[in-house]
Write an enzyme that holds these catalytic residues in place. Structure first.
Site, PDB file in Angstrom:
ATOM      1  N   GLU A 157       5.608  -8.214  23.979  1.00 34.66           N
ATOM      2  CA  GLU A 157       5.182  -8.743  22.652  1.00 34.66           C
ATOM      3  C   GLU A 157       5.032  -9.720  23.159  1.00 34.66           C
ATOM      4  O   GLU A 157       5.367 -10.726  23.472  1.00 34.66           O
ATOM      5  CB  GLU A 157       5.975  -7.979  21.511  1.00 34.66           C
ATOM      6  N   GLN A 193       3.270  -9.210   6.696  1.00 34.99           N
ATOM      7  CA  GLN A 193       2.033  -9.170   5.540  1.00 34.99           C
ATOM      8  C   GLN A 193       1.935  -8.959   4.943  1.00 34.99           C
ATOM      9  O   GLN A 193       1.201  -9.321   3.990  1.00 34.99           O
ATOM     10  CB  GLN A 193       1.386  -7.899   7.090  1.00 34.99           C
ATOM     11  N   CYS A 228      -3.962  -2.060   4.818  1.00 37.60           N
ATOM     12  CA  CYS A 228      -3.549  -2.092   3.146  1.00 37.60           C
ATOM     13  C   CYS A 228      -4.858  -1.464   2.684  1.00 37.60           C
ATOM     14  O   CYS A 228      -5.612  -3.546   1.950  1.00 37.60           O
ATOM     15  CB  CYS A 228      -2.898  -3.158   2.996  1.00 37.60           C
ATOM     16  N   ASP A 241      -1.151   0.884  12.869  1.00 35.35           N
ATOM     17  CA  ASP A 241      -2.683   0.919  12.828  1.00 35.35           C
ATOM     18  C   ASP A 241      -3.634   1.349  13.732  1.00 35.35           C
ATOM     19  O   ASP A 241      -5.136   0.904  13.421  1.00 35.35           O
ATOM     20  CB  ASP A 241      -2.367  -0.903  12.795  1.00 35.35           C
ATOM     21  N   LYS A 251      -3.696   2.175   6.744  1.00 33.74           N
ATOM     22  CA  LYS A 251      -2.616   1.117   7.217  1.00 33.74           C
ATOM     23  C   LYS A 251      -1.756   1.269   6.803  1.00 33.74           C
ATOM     24  O   LYS A 251      -2.453  -0.336   6.524  1.00 33.74           O
ATOM     25  CB  LYS A 251      -4.160   1.193   9.152  1.00 33.74           C
ATOM     26  N   THR A 252      -0.583   1.131   6.915  1.00 38.76           N
ATOM     27  CA  THR A 252       0.744   0.099   6.115  1.00 38.76           C
ATOM     28  C   THR A 252       1.597   0.139   6.574  1.00 38.76           C
ATOM     29  O   THR A 252       1.494   1.010   7.070  1.00 38.76           O
ATOM     30  CB  THR A 252       0.421   0.449   4.553  1.00 38.76           C
ATOM     31  N   ALA A 253       2.412  -1.475   6.261  1.00 35.12           N
ATOM     32  CA  ALA A 253       3.644  -1.074   6.393  1.00 35.12           C
ATOM     33  C   ALA A 253       4.664  -0.240   6.298  1.00 35.12           C
ATOM     34  O   ALA A 253       5.588   0.233   7.267  1.00 35.12           O
ATOM     35  CB  ALA A 253       4.682  -2.357   6.361  1.00 35.12           C
ATOM     36  N   ALA A 254       4.507   0.779   4.833  1.00 35.54           N
ATOM     37  CA  ALA A 254       5.170   2.112   4.757  1.00 35.54           C
ATOM     38  C   ALA A 254       4.687   2.869   5.315  1.00 35.54           C
ATOM     39  O   ALA A 254       5.621   3.822   5.662  1.00 35.54           O
ATOM     40  CB  ALA A 254       4.433   1.749   2.563  1.00 35.54           C
ATOM     41  N   CYS A 304       0.759   1.669  -1.548  1.00 37.12           N
ATOM     42  CA  CYS A 304       0.142   0.971  -1.912  1.00 37.12           C
ATOM     43  C   CYS A 304       0.799   0.214  -3.170  1.00 37.12           C
ATOM     44  O   CYS A 304       0.340   0.555  -4.295  1.00 37.12           O
ATOM     45  CB  CYS A 304      -1.224   0.436  -1.507  1.00 37.12           C
TER      46      CYS A 304
END
Length: 566
Positions: A184, A192, A310, A447, A455-458, A490
């Site tokens: 990274e 985000q 999202c 993602d 495509k979400t953090a959840a 979402c």
């Protein structure tokens, strides 16, 4: 057709048709190479049809069909034969030009220095660093080279975002002795999902950013570079400086690319002329400033074609701005338009009625099948493309006082050009186990994958424990033991203080976390707002990123039923 010259003898371009072929003949090209399999998308001319047209125009035509990322030795040898035997100048084409350029590069390996190949491709606009392992000559027994052997880690994770860090923490929670490296280059880590709230003046931007060193799990090796390529047959990741790192198991979670440059004029005007986006940390505060300072006028909100990060975020920005204008008393004099390249307000129909109530309450003009294709910031004109009733495309210009733009989103070049990519350029994994479909020691999440979930953090929060369990199984020589059901969440912020909490999985199946009597996600509720405003940020920073799997324990794969006696 806009050919990009790599050398005086070789150029590449995007998908061609008969008219483009005629223009190529007029421009002096003598050989055409099609690097795209037939039937990849509707309306694509067949190679046999194009070959007949090329012959009629006096040009040679060669079809070398290559699926994204699948550049086998036979295809490279065919391209080498084209370069050696057929007349130049040569024009190669595929969907975007990337595969044709990559074929040329691999065919030139051993004929030009690798740095020259990469430089020529870069000047033509193609980043082929993912092919470094195949461009460099292999060391011989008498000249083994001076580079040290790459270090081997138990697990290499590419990407230090939400998915990568959560997976590392979940792995270490289960097996603290693991040797893990995270590739990274970024020095900051961002929450985000909080940028929607920054754009509404609810969160301060700095609360969504922490130094990467603070979230990097203790004990991992942090490789502060970008990944430049993948060589799964050698179990290696190529780094930006040309070095390599080896693994016993690989987890790929590099995210996706926000293609701002795909919309002419957009990049140049972001952050000024009333053009903003909550999809960037530095622009979300500008969204709030525009909304707060707005006078009666026209505000445009856009959403590109799927997939995007999202899918609810573009309309969340719109609802919160409308709420600000409602409180300021100017909403009745505002023209608010939502231009969505897709055909529905939200992909899971159960949540649409609650959203439509707010669309009507705020007086929003919905425009489906309307994609943003150009922006003239100084003139404050946005151009949209849509289809007419007869199916033909047309372009419509709309003036604006405020434009919240969301860019198209694509796989990273290093992913799309790699052997891990599928036909669309995304990483091909089994949607349940998240293991790569061709490489059993490779897993991916977040993602960058081709899984059909939001495509979400959840989603990443649910995927990380599944990947952790299955990576450990792979290291132990066992089959995957956990499965992912496509969960994504979402929180649709329809006004300050109320949220429609959409939670769903594969196929749009509803997957609520809480019983309906406690929190009905199909209606706007204050409890969902409390969850988004007060609970989710600390859950992200202090639970998800630290391997604490609250309400996201991995689901085991059910054992097949035992057969009875014969």
């Amino acid at each position: 057709m806009a050919p990009r010259q790599i050398t005086p003898d070789v150029s590449v371009t995007s998908q061609m048709d008969g008219a483009a072929l005629a223009r190529a003949a007029s421009a002096g090209y003598r050989t055409i190479v099609c690097a795209r399999p037939d039937g990849e998308e509707p309306g694509q001319p067949d190679a046999a049809e194009m070959a007949l047209l090329a012959d009629a125009l006096g040009m040679a035509f060669v079809h070398i069909p290559v699926a994204p990322g699948a550049f086998d030795d036979e295809a490279v040898a065919q391209m080498r034969a084209v370069l050696d035997k057929l007349p130049s100048p040569i024009l190669g084409y595929c969907r975007s030009g990337m595969r044709a350029a990559t074929l040329w590069a691999l065919a030139e390996a051993g004929h030009r220095p690798a740095e020259d190949i990469l430089g020529l491709a870069s000047r033509a606009g193609f980043d082929l660093s993912a092919q470094c392992p195949r461009l460099a000559p292999a060391p011989t027994e008498t000249d083994p080279g001076s580079a040290p052997a790459p270090r081997v880690h138990d697990v290499v994770i590419v990407g230090g975002g939400a998915a990568g860090i959560a997976t590392a923490s979940s792995l270490l929670k289960r097996r603290p002795s693991l040797d893990i490296a995270i590739v990274e280059p970024a020095t900051c880590h961002y929450y985000q999902p909080g940028w929607t709230m920054v754009g509404a003046g609810i969160f301060k931007p700095e609360t969504t950013r922490h130094p990467m060193a603070e979230v990097m799990p203790a004990g991992v090796t942090w490789i502060r570079q970008a990944a430049a390529g993948f060589a799964p047959q050698m179990r290696e990741v190529v780094l930006a400086d040309g070095a390599s790192v080896r693994y016993r198991a690989l987890v790929v979670a590099p995210g996706l690319r926000l293609a701002w440059d795909a919309i002419p004029g957009l990049s140049e005007t972001l952050g000024e002329n009333g053009v903003t986006s909550n999809y960037r940390y530095d622009l979300a505060p500008y969204t709030y400033r525009l909304a707060s300072d707005m006078r009666p006028g026209r505000a445009l909100f856009t959403q590109p074609a799927m997939p995007i990060k999202c899918a609810g975020a573009p309309q969340k920005a719109m609802y919160l701005c409308c709420d600000i204008w409602r409180e300021a008393g100017i909403l009745p004099r505002m023209e608010v338009e939502f231009h969505n390249a897709g055909g529905v307000l939200f992909g899971v129909p159960t949540y649409v009625p609650a959203l439509m109530d707010y669309v009507e309450r705020y007086g929003i003009d919905l425009n489906f099948g309307s994609a943003l294709v150009a922006v003239d910031g100084p003139a404050r004109i946005a151009t949209f493309e849509r289809k007419r009733a007869d199916g033909r495309p047309e372009r419509v210009e709309r003036t604006f006082d405020m434009l919240h733009a969301v860019p198209p989103q694509t796989p990273l070049d290093v992913v799309a050009a790699s052997p891990l990519a599928g036909p669309g350029g995304w990483i091909e994994v089994d949607p349940a186990t998240l293991r790569h479909v061709r490489h059993e020691d490779v897993f991916a999440l977040g993602d960058a994958t081709d899984t059909p979930n939001a495509k979400t953090a959840a989603a990443a929060r649910k995927q990380a424990p599944v990947v952790a369990v299955n990576v450990l199984a792979a290291l132990d020589g066992k089959a995957p033991a956990a499965q992912y059901n496509g969960y994504g969440s979402c929180p649709l912020t329809v006004e300050r203080g109320r949220i429609v909490l959409a939670e769903f999985g594969y196929g749009g199946a509803l997957l609520p976390t809480f019983p309906k009597w406690m929190l009905d996600g199909t209606r706007p509720t204050r409890r969902a707002w409390f969850l988004k405003d007060r609970m989710l940020p600390p859950i992200y920073w202090y639970a998800m990123l630290r391997g604490r799997e609250w309400l996201c324990a991995p689901e085991p794969i059910a054992a097949p039923p035992e057969s009875g006696p014969a």
